[in-house]
Design a protein around this motif. Structure first.
Motif, PDB file in Angstrom:
ATOM      1  N   GLY A  69       0.986  -1.171  -0.082  1.00 30.20           N
ATOM      2  CA  GLY A  69       0.042   0.032   0.170  1.00 30.20           C
ATOM      3  C   GLY A  69       1.028   0.959   0.363  1.00 30.20           C
ATOM      4  O   GLY A  69       0.514   2.153  -0.648  1.00 30.20           O
ATOM      5  N   LEU A  70       2.292   1.463  -0.035  1.00 28.66           N
ATOM      6  CA  LEU A  70       2.533   2.283   0.716  1.00 28.66           C
ATOM      7  C   LEU A  70       3.624   2.639  -1.279  1.00 28.66           C
ATOM      8  O   LEU A  70       4.606   3.250  -0.852  1.00 28.66           O
ATOM      9  N   LEU A  71       3.769   1.510  -1.913  1.00 28.09           N
ATOM     10  CA  LEU A  71       4.499   1.553  -3.404  1.00 28.09           C
ATOM     11  C   LEU A  71       3.925   2.183  -4.712  1.00 28.09           C
ATOM     12  O   LEU A  71       2.763   2.740  -4.486  1.00 28.09           O
ATOM     13  N   SER A  72       4.219   3.377  -5.590  1.00 30.82           N
ATOM     14  CA  SER A  72       4.158   3.018  -6.713  1.00 30.82           C
ATOM     15  C   SER A  72       3.728   2.104  -7.420  1.00 30.82           C
ATOM     16  O   SER A  72       3.535   1.425  -7.120  1.00 30.82           O
ATOM     17  N   GLN A  98       3.668  -3.207 -10.524  1.00 24.13           N
ATOM     18  CA  GLN A  98       3.551  -3.775 -11.764  1.00 24.13           C
ATOM     19  C   GLN A  98       4.248  -5.120 -11.694  1.00 24.13           C
ATOM     20  O   GLN A  98       4.380  -6.103 -12.457  1.00 24.13           O
ATOM     21  N   ARG A  99       6.146  -4.272 -11.273  1.00 31.56           N
ATOM     22  CA  ARG A  99       6.802  -5.585 -10.797  1.00 31.56           C
ATOM     23  C   ARG A  99       6.343  -6.651  -9.472  1.00 31.56           C
ATOM     24  O   ARG A  99       6.745  -7.962 -10.381  1.00 31.56           O
ATOM     25  N   ILE A 100       5.521  -6.496  -9.006  1.00 33.76           N
ATOM     26  CA  ILE A 100       5.138  -7.599  -8.159  1.00 33.76           C
ATOM     27  C   ILE A 100       4.076  -8.071  -8.052  1.00 33.76           C
ATOM     28  O   ILE A 100       4.567  -9.167  -8.403  1.00 33.76           O
ATOM     29  N   GLU A 101       3.271  -7.614  -9.923  1.00 30.84           N
ATOM     30  CA  GLU A 101       2.318  -8.773 -10.140  1.00 30.84           C
ATOM     31  C   GLU A 101       3.211  -9.201 -11.456  1.00 30.84           C
ATOM     32  O   GLU A 101       2.947 -11.238 -11.471  1.00 30.84           O
ATOM     33  N   ILE A 102       4.561  -8.705 -11.824  1.00 31.45           N
ATOM     34  CA  ILE A 102       5.359  -9.835 -12.846  1.00 31.45           C
ATOM     35  C   ILE A 102       5.616 -11.063 -11.914  1.00 31.45           C
ATOM     36  O   ILE A 102       5.885 -12.479 -11.964  1.00 31.45           O
ATOM     37  N   LEU A 103       6.227 -10.862 -10.527  1.00 32.81           N
ATOM     38  CA  LEU A 103       6.912 -11.682  -9.672  1.00 32.81           C
ATOM     39  C   LEU A 103       6.294 -12.244  -9.585  1.00 32.81           C
ATOM     40  O   LEU A 103       6.551 -13.631  -9.341  1.00 32.81           O
TER      41      LEU A 103
END
Length: 511
Positions: free
Chosen positions: A139-142, A147-152
């Motif tokens: 919740g604190l991230l851009s 999107q990087r997290i979704e790819i990971l």
């Protein structure tokens, strides 16, 4: 050589509506394959079939040359397919690592092994060049980090065929370039990337092959190197489209919006808008440029009454709206196209007609004596569906059944069809197709010609240059400079966006 993915004669119907009609798609291993087309062309439907979210009515799917049945996403993941959706599916209160392994947690002694999850996330991050902090709260991230997290997430599940639906719709230009480098790294490792995009410059830059869909049918598949942007647009929409600077009469209207020394804080309590002052006049489009995260979102939220200001004032005409509610600000003459249509723009579970009604339900002729006139609401919704070319089965269709670009058109139709004197327009063409972008630009210029004051916030510099009379550039919450949009260069704007003083920009513009 077997294709990594092959879709043969895929047909998908929703009642009497055919979203995909006998579509073929063949994607080679180790390539970046773009799928383009207007909103409602069937791109996302086709990808949802490939990911098992939808079942085709006709046709077959081959993975690595083998016929494959994908009854759901679990089967698609087992087949090595991962999908990153346009609207992210993360839990803000959880950490990066907890989101990456959500639903497939690493356990030890019957408990979640958080240390192992963080270590594995860090390993994936290093391997694929997707820099994240595994222990940070999402919740604190851009948006770019999200999107990087979704790819990971899809990589952690073993994906070697990755589908990206509008991957740059919410990214800054810098974040988009970083994503392209990541995609090139994927294919260098032998992986396959399929992505949907409306940004043709990105398609031309990063893809190896392009497939064009129009009205549910495949028009062509061509090597990207063999195409020009104009040829691609022609195949997508069936006509030429221009995005040159729009002609306009000089504006000399009275000030409508006046912002005076405005300050506001972000969610962490830190200053996000710092001593901002400007005016927007009747019949004028003022653009706000800047890399995302430099105060544009907070400024828009203050003006819409969605975030309190900490200092300063703003008014519409002679009405001081400082500290007023969103309803009071709207009643004073504001219309608002928010930057995130799904969070603030629509109720995705309600119908198109109900979403068109929003903000008007207490006014005639939309309601009478406290009762909503649904006959009138549907009639107006049908008019706006036609005027804004909203691809839907009708006014009673739920908004969640529409493509992202058509949802955006519902928001624009509602906000542009009232009698507001000031339009606060934030990322109006995010995630919409080329034809719809042109139509929305035409509508913005029509509103300007009718004398409305427009504040246009956009991360697309070409959009601001095409539409704005003046462009204000924000950096670190402040306005770094104001430039006449006539003849301004993207390089000059880029210097201001990087925080370089206006004097240097003046020298650059004169050079």
């Amino acid at each position: 050589m077997d294709y990594a993915v092959e879709l043969k004669r895929i047909t998908k119907r929703f009642g009497s509506f055919t979203a995909n009609e006998s579509v073929d798609l063949a994607v080679r291993p180790g390539e970046i394959h773009a799928v383009v087309g207007e909103n409602g062309a069937g791109k996302t439907t086709l990808m949802n079939v490939l990911f098992g979210l939808l079942q085709p009515d006709e046709g077959e799917i081959l993975i690595d040359g083998k016929p494959t049945v994908l009854p759901g996403p679990t089967a698609a993941i087992a087949a090595g397919i991962g999908m990153v959706h346009q609207h992210f599916k993360l839990v803000p209160s959880l950490t990066v690592a907890e989101n990456v392994f959500l639903g497939m947690e690493i356990t030890k002694g019957g408990l979640i092994d958080h240390r192992a999850q963080r270590a594995r996330t860090a390993e994936l991050s290093r391997t694929f060049g997707l820099k994240v902090d595994p222990g940070e709260r999402v919740g604190l991230l851009s948006v770019g980090i999200e999107q990087r997290i979704e790819i990971l997430k899809v990589l952690a599940r073993g994906a070697r065929i990755i589908i990206l639906d509008e991957p740059t719709a919410v990214l800054t230009p810098q974040e988009s370039r970083e994503l392209f480098e990541t995609l090139r790294g994927f294919v260098a490792k032998g992986m396959t990337v399929i992505f949907i995009s409306h940004h043709l410059e990105e398609v031309m830059e990063v893809s190896d092959t392009v497939t064009v869909l129009r009205l549910g049918k495949k028009i062509a598949t061509r090597p990207t190197a063999d195409l020009t942007k104009a040829e691609l647009v022609q195949m997508m929409v069936g006509r030429a489209v221009s995005f040159d600077r729009r002609p306009r009469e000089k504006s000399a209207g009275a000030p409508v919006l006046a912002v005076e020394r405005l300050w506001a804080r972000d969610e962490r309590g830190l200053p996000a808008v710092r001593d901002v002052s400007f005016e927007v006049r009747a019949g004028e489009v003022v653009g706000i440029a800047g890399v995302a995260g430099n105060g544009q979102t907070e400024l828009a939220e203050v003006l819409a009454g969605l975030r309190p200001e900490s200092h300063g004032r703003f008014r519409l005409g002679d009405v001081d709206l400082t500290g007023r509610s969103p309803a009071a600000i709207r009643a004073a003459g504001l219309a608002h196209v928010p930057g995130d249509r799904m969070v603030r723009g629509v109720d995705r579970h309600a119908s198109v007609a109900a979403n068109i009604l929003m903000t008007r339900q207490d006014r005639a002729p939309w309601s009478r004596r406290g009762l909503i006139d649904w006959s009138y609401v549907r009639h107006r919704a049908e008019e706006l569906i036609g005027r804004f070319d909203i691809r839907t089965q009708g006014p009673d269709a739920p908004v969640k059944s529409l493509s992202g670009g058509n949802i955006q058109k519902v928001v624009v139709a509602r906000e542009f069809s009232g009698d507001a004197r000031f339009l606060l327009v934030d990322q109006p063409t995010r995630g919409v197709d080329i034809g719809a972008q042109e139509a929305i630009h035409d509508e913005i210029m029509r509103q300007r010609a009718e004398g409305r004051a427009i504040l246009l916030i956009s991360v697309q510099l070409d959009e601001l240059i095409a539409l704005a009379d003046r462009i204000l550039v924000m950096f670190n919450g402040r306005i770094m400079g104001a430039l006449d949009a006539e003849g301004v260069s993207e390089d000059a704007l880029g210097l201001l966006m990087a925080g370089i003083a206006p004097e240097a920009v003046s020298r650059e513009a004169a050079a």
